[in-house]
Design an enzyme around this catalytic site. Sequence first.
Site, PDB file in Angstrom:
ATOM      1  N   HIS A 136     -10.514  -9.088   1.669  1.00  0.00           N
ATOM      2  CA  HIS A 136     -10.502  -8.655   3.140  1.00  0.00           C
ATOM      3  C   HIS A 136      -9.950  -7.173   2.655  1.00  0.00           C
ATOM      4  CE1 HIS A 136      -9.764  -8.625   7.515  1.00  0.00           C
ATOM      5  NE2 HIS A 136     -11.030  -8.767   7.264  1.00  0.00           N
ATOM      6  N   LYS A 138      -9.900  -3.115   2.479  1.00  0.00           N
ATOM      7  CA  LYS A 138     -10.663  -2.102   2.943  1.00  0.00           C
ATOM      8  C   LYS A 138      -9.943  -0.832   2.791  1.00  0.00           C
ATOM      9  CE  LYS A 138     -10.351  -4.518   6.798  1.00  0.00           C
ATOM     10  NZ  LYS A 138     -10.600  -6.019   7.200  1.00  0.00           N
ATOM     11  N   ASP A 143      -9.423  10.287  -6.278  1.00  0.00           N
ATOM     12  CA  ASP A 143      -8.776  11.165  -7.289  1.00  0.00           C
ATOM     13  C   ASP A 143      -7.555  10.740  -7.826  1.00  0.00           C
ATOM     14  OD1 ASP A 143     -11.072  12.753  -6.921  1.00  0.00           O
ATOM     15  OD2 ASP A 143     -10.034  14.207  -5.937  1.00  0.00           O
TER      16      ASP A 143
END
Length: 197
Positions: A136, A138, A143
């Site tokens: 789950h 996200k 960089d």
Amino acid sequence: MMKLISALAFLIALGTHSAHARQPTLVDELSRAIQSRTDKAPSTAQIESGYSPEGSAERLVLKTINASQKSIRLAAYSFTSPKVVRALTDAHRRGVDVRVVADEKGTTSKSGKAALNLLANAGIAVRTNDRYVIHHDKYIVSDGLHVQTGSFNYSQAAAKANSENVLVIWHNAELAASYLRHWQSRYDEGRDYRPAY
């Protein structure tokens, strides 16, 4: 200036949705020019937030991707957003090292498979993870320095229908390193995504 940007945004949307818009156009060039001015990482440490369905969540996700110069590490559950796919493939084309790990079950829809196919076929390293009930996560690490996180799935529903939030913490190497360790563990557990077409 705002009227010009709004007009160009409309033309860009119109141009990118046209079935005949296969070759770069003047609209594409204007889009890139605007993007290069607006999608830069801040020069100092700061935190930005955005929300859906108001539109600021998706804009902030795209800003994070478009501001990346060296690397993008993205972890996803649901992944169906054409705008995010396009931003990632554009980043890859400009030399950014883009890698994605997504939930295997969360990307089984037709649009989920299409998104992963587009990424993999563009040469982006994509893996799926099925080790958990739901992968789950996200978030994006950009960089090795910036972290975008929150509830926002990289999906059209998250952008247009759901109540979602996005937070970007710019210039925090310690936090980015923590997220990168987590990302790497999930990527290492995953398996390479094989495009169906």
